[in-house]
Design a protein around this motif. Structure first.
Motif, PDB file in Angstrom:
ATOM      1  N   TYR A  18       0.846  -1.178   0.000  1.00  0.00           N
ATOM      2  CA  TYR A  18       0.000   0.000   0.000  1.00  0.00           C
ATOM      3  C   TYR A  18       0.882   1.228   0.000  1.00  0.00           C
ATOM      4  N   SER A  19       0.614   2.130  -0.909  1.00  0.00           N
ATOM      5  CA  SER A  19       1.384   3.363  -0.997  1.00  0.00           C
ATOM      6  C   SER A  19       0.446   4.540  -1.114  1.00  0.00           C
ATOM      7  N   GLN A  20       0.641   5.530  -0.233  1.00  0.00           N
ATOM      8  CA  GLN A  20      -0.179   6.734  -0.312  1.00  0.00           C
ATOM      9  C   GLN A  20       0.116   7.514  -1.594  1.00  0.00           C
ATOM     10  N   SER A  21       1.240   7.254  -2.211  1.00  0.00           N
ATOM     11  CA  SER A  21       1.615   8.013  -3.403  1.00  0.00           C
ATOM     12  C   SER A  21       0.694   7.738  -4.587  1.00  0.00           C
ATOM     13  N   THR A  22       0.045   6.574  -4.609  1.00  0.00           N
ATOM     14  CA  THR A  22      -0.867   6.252  -5.711  1.00  0.00           C
ATOM     15  C   THR A  22      -2.309   6.644  -5.412  1.00  0.00           C
ATOM     16  N   LEU A  23      -2.622   6.981  -4.163  1.00  0.00           N
ATOM     17  CA  LEU A  23      -3.990   7.270  -3.755  1.00  0.00           C
ATOM     18  C   LEU A  23      -4.424   8.632  -4.279  1.00  0.00           C
ATOM     19  N   ARG A  24      -5.583   8.679  -4.917  1.00  0.00           N
ATOM     20  CA  ARG A  24      -6.107   9.928  -5.446  1.00  0.00           C
ATOM     21  C   ARG A  24      -7.402  10.368  -4.778  1.00  0.00           C
ATOM     22  N   MET A  25      -8.188   9.426  -4.255  1.00  0.00           N
ATOM     23  CA  MET A  25      -9.468   9.783  -3.655  1.00  0.00           C
ATOM     24  C   MET A  25      -9.941   8.655  -2.741  1.00  0.00           C
ATOM     25  N   VAL A  26     -10.659   9.004  -1.696  1.00  0.00           N
ATOM     26  CA  VAL A  26     -11.227   7.987  -0.821  1.00  0.00           C
ATOM     27  C   VAL A  26     -12.619   8.417  -0.374  1.00  0.00           C
ATOM     28  N   THR A  27     -13.522   7.453  -0.319  1.00  0.00           N
ATOM     29  CA  THR A  27     -14.870   7.645   0.232  1.00  0.00           C
ATOM     30  C   THR A  27     -15.030   6.661   1.372  1.00  0.00           C
ATOM     31  N   VAL A  28     -15.354   7.163   2.569  1.00  0.00           N
ATOM     32  CA  VAL A  28     -15.478   6.317   3.757  1.00  0.00           C
ATOM     33  C   VAL A  28     -16.878   6.441   4.339  1.00  0.00           C
ATOM     34  N   LEU A  29     -17.535   5.310   4.516  1.00  0.00           N
ATOM     35  CA  LEU A  29     -18.825   5.253   5.198  1.00  0.00           C
ATOM     36  C   LEU A  29     -18.619   4.511   6.503  1.00  0.00           C
ATOM     37  N   PHE A  30     -18.968   5.139   7.627  1.00  0.00           N
ATOM     38  CA  PHE A  30     -18.714   4.515   8.919  1.00  0.00           C
ATOM     39  C   PHE A  30     -19.953   4.536   9.811  1.00  0.00           C
ATOM     40  N   ARG A  31     -19.991   3.581  10.747  1.00  0.00           N
ATOM     41  CA  ARG A  31     -21.050   3.544  11.739  1.00  0.00           C
ATOM     42  C   ARG A  31     -20.662   4.435  12.915  1.00  0.00           C
ATOM     43  N   HIS A  32     -21.658   5.049  13.533  1.00  0.00           N
ATOM     44  CA  HIS A  32     -21.420   5.924  14.676  1.00  0.00           C
ATOM     45  C   HIS A  32     -20.811   5.165  15.855  1.00  0.00           C
ATOM     46  N   GLY A  33     -20.363   5.905  16.870  1.00  0.00           N
ATOM     47  CA  GLY A  33     -19.786   5.307  18.064  1.00  0.00           C
ATOM     48  C   GLY A  33     -20.836   4.737  18.997  1.00  0.00           C
ATOM     49  N   ALA A  34     -20.376   4.093  20.066  1.00  0.00           N
ATOM     50  CA  ALA A  34     -21.271   3.419  21.014  1.00  0.00           C
ATOM     51  C   ALA A  34     -22.319   4.374  21.563  1.00  0.00           C
ATOM     52  N   ARG A  35     -23.512   3.861  21.749  1.00  0.00           N
ATOM     53  CA  ARG A  35     -24.625   4.672  22.254  1.00  0.00           C
ATOM     54  C   ARG A  35     -25.351   3.933  23.365  1.00  0.00           C
ATOM     55  N   SER A  36     -26.270   4.630  23.994  1.00  0.00           N
ATOM     56  CA  SER A  36     -27.122   4.037  25.021  1.00  0.00           C
ATOM     57  C   SER A  36     -28.330   3.376  24.363  1.00  0.00           C
ATOM     58  N   PRO A  37     -29.079   2.551  25.104  1.00  0.00           N
ATOM     59  CA  PRO A  37     -30.242   1.875  24.505  1.00  0.00           C
ATOM     60  C   PRO A  37     -31.325   2.859  24.091  1.00  0.00           C
ATOM     61  N   ALA A  38     -32.236   2.383  23.251  1.00  0.00           N
ATOM     62  CA  ALA A  38     -33.375   3.205  22.835  1.00  0.00           C
ATOM     63  C   ALA A  38     -34.399   3.312  23.959  1.00  0.00           C
ATOM     64  N   THR A  39     -34.488   2.265  24.777  1.00  0.00           N
ATOM     65  CA  THR A  39     -35.435   2.255  25.888  1.00  0.00           C
ATOM     66  C   THR A  39     -35.041   1.112  26.824  1.00  0.00           C
ATOM     67  N   THR A  40     -35.896   0.789  27.778  1.00  0.00           N
ATOM     68  CA  THR A  40     -35.643  -0.322  28.690  1.00  0.00           C
ATOM     69  C   THR A  40     -36.939  -1.103  28.884  1.00  0.00           C
ATOM     70  N   TYR A  41     -36.961  -2.015  29.858  1.00  0.00           N
ATOM     71  CA  TYR A  41     -38.162  -2.805  30.131  1.00  0.00           C
ATOM     72  C   TYR A  41     -38.370  -2.854  31.645  1.00  0.00           C
ATOM     73  N   PRO A  42     -39.610  -3.089  32.112  1.00  0.00           N
ATOM     74  CA  PRO A  42     -39.945  -2.941  33.539  1.00  0.00           C
ATOM     75  C   PRO A  42     -39.083  -3.739  34.505  1.00  0.00           C
ATOM     76  N   THR A  43     -38.699  -4.979  34.156  1.00  0.00           N
ATOM     77  CA  THR A  43     -37.931  -5.797  35.101  1.00  0.00           C
ATOM     78  C   THR A  43     -36.422  -5.680  34.888  1.00  0.00           C
ATOM     79  N   ASP A  44     -36.014  -4.743  34.087  1.00  0.00           N
ATOM     80  CA  ASP A  44     -34.587  -4.560  33.823  1.00  0.00           C
ATOM     81  C   ASP A  44     -33.869  -4.169  35.114  1.00  0.00           C
ATOM     82  N   PRO A  45     -32.885  -4.969  35.572  1.00  0.00           N
ATOM     83  CA  PRO A  45     -32.152  -4.611  36.794  1.00  0.00           C
ATOM     84  C   PRO A  45     -31.326  -3.334  36.642  1.00  0.00           C
ATOM     85  N   HIS A  46     -31.142  -2.896  35.411  1.00  0.00           N
ATOM     86  CA  HIS A  46     -30.373  -1.678  35.153  1.00  0.00           C
ATOM     87  C   HIS A  46     -31.282  -0.545  34.665  1.00  0.00           C
ATOM     88  N   ARG A  47     -32.527  -0.634  35.073  1.00  0.00           N
ATOM     89  CA  ARG A  47     -33.518   0.349  34.632  1.00  0.00           C
ATOM     90  C   ARG A  47     -33.116   1.781  34.984  1.00  0.00           C
TER      91      ARG A  47
END
Length: 394
Positions: A18-47
């Motif tokens: 791999y050589s940066q000297s030949t690179l002309r363009m790059v397109t990067v698609l990435f997933r976001h970083g870690a997040r918290s849950p969307a919701t929880t449930y009634p008996t969740d011990p970590h509610r």
């Protein structure tokens, strides 16, 4: 025989220099970083767990992940950054879906990707502002893919009415879990949407290091992760036509910019394109390219796929696809591009991706009928055993 050929190709790709000297363009698609849950449930011990920023928010760990990914991307693609080290819209484009966790991920990533040299910018911290273009819900056909596409909805409805056996089996496996979970979760988990929200909670809690209650042992990790991989693949890109409409935009954008870059007509003449998205964005893209089997069916936080354009001679250009399994990966691994030899020359890549190329998205999404029903997105029951998932993106 296929496995042997694939192994040989992977070895060949991995050992290529791999050589940066030949690179002309790059397109990067990435997933976001870690997040918290969307919701929880009634008996969740970590509610009452004190999630940083509340529900559906990017965590401190998520910020660290994206900063780390930015460092790795800079190590590989730093040669494309302007020589003065400063951000310029003429050389670089950054876009994000409208979700805050994606916007914040893009900000954290470019903070390390675009660290300015001391002599070029006189501010108190080693940071410079970089524009993040947020795509609106009405216009986003690229990342969150919320822009209406009547043709997609029509084809989706046709598939729901006559689904594949694989889809039926996935629905059956999901609905078989509803009664057991409802009994222990303290609420009625009576649809696949609610099942997805429940699994979202326990998957993220496990990722955070929180212990699950004993009754979840039959569910996690195998059933939970299997359900999610099925959700992202079978709910959005189960047929060739649906794959095309979900994967066409980013492929078409890359093909257009690649041709213009090679021809010297790209205006502005950018070399770096960064897109901050979701796990489903990655799955839909790679599934449309028939490459999902080369990566995780459940993309990790900070995972990324990169399209590289290399100039090998005055007339020869090569396309390479690289994959970061997560933000801690310093050197990405090469992916095998279907129907394209190694090296995959630009003309061959264009031919291999021709079935996904779309010149006019509006035209591709048009249907003969003026009215298209949207029962799936409205939660209409298409199966007697369950209510299908709403359009959720995690």
């Amino acid at each position: 025989m296929f496995a042997k050929i694939t192994f040989v190709l992977l070895i060949a790709l991995a050992t290529r220099s791999y050589s940066q000297s030949t690179l002309r363009m790059v397109t990067v698609l990435f997933r976001h970083g870690a997040r918290s849950p969307a919701t929880t449930y009634p008996t969740d011990p970590h509610r009452d767990y004190p999630w940083f920023g509340g529900y559906q928010a990017m965590t401190v760990q998520g910020t660290e992940q994206m900063f780390e990914l930015g460092q790795h991307l800079r190590s590989r693609y730093g040669a494309l950054i302007p020589s003065n080290g400063l951000y310029s819209a003429e050389r670089m484009y950054v876009a994000s879906s409208l979700y805050e966790r994606c916007i914040m991920s893009a900000q954290a990533l470019v903070a390390s990707f675009m660290v300015p040299p001391d002599e070029t910018i006189n501010i108190l911290i080693a940071w410079q502002p970089v524009a993040v273009n947020v795509l609106s819900e009405a216009d986003d056909n690229l990342i969150y893919q919320s822009k209406p596409c009547p043709k997609y909805e029509e084809l989706e409805l046709m598939f729901r009415k006559n689904p594949s056996e694989e889809f039926r089996e996935w629905v059956k496996n999901g609905t078989e879990q509803l009664e057991y979970i409802s009994k222990h979760a303290g609420m009625a988990v009576d649809s696949l949407r609610k099942l997805a929200l429940f699994y979202d909670a326990i998957i993220i809690e496990s990722y955070t290091g929180l212990e699950h209650p004993e009754w979840t042992a039959p569910l996690y990790p195998e059933r939970a992760l299997s359900f999610y991989s099925g959700y992202m693949r079978l709910m959005y890109t189960p047929t060739a036509e649906l794959k095309r409409l979900r994967g066409c935009v980013i492929i078409s954008e890359f093909l257009r910019t690649m041709r213009a870059k090679r021809g010297g007509t790209l205006d502005p003449d950018r070399s770096i394109f960064l897109y901050s998205g979701h796990d489903l964005t990655l799955v839909s893209l790679l599934n449309s390219m028939e490459m999902l089997d080369q990566v995780s069916a459940n993309p990790e936080y900070g995972s990324a796929v990169a399209f590289e354009l290399h100039q090998l001679s005055s007339t020869d250009f090569e396309v390479r696809m690289m994959y970061y399994d997560n933000s801690s990966v310093a050197v990405p691994r090469a992916l095998i591009i279907p129907n394209c030899a190694n090296p995959c020359m630009q003309e061959d890549f264009e031919q291999a991706m021709d079935h996904l190329y779309v010149e006019d998205f509006e035209q591709a999404c048009s249907v003969s009928s003026a009215a298209v029903r949207l029962p799936f997105r409205q939660g209409q029951k298409l199966f007697t055993t369950c209510e299908c998932l709403d359009s959720m993106m995690f």
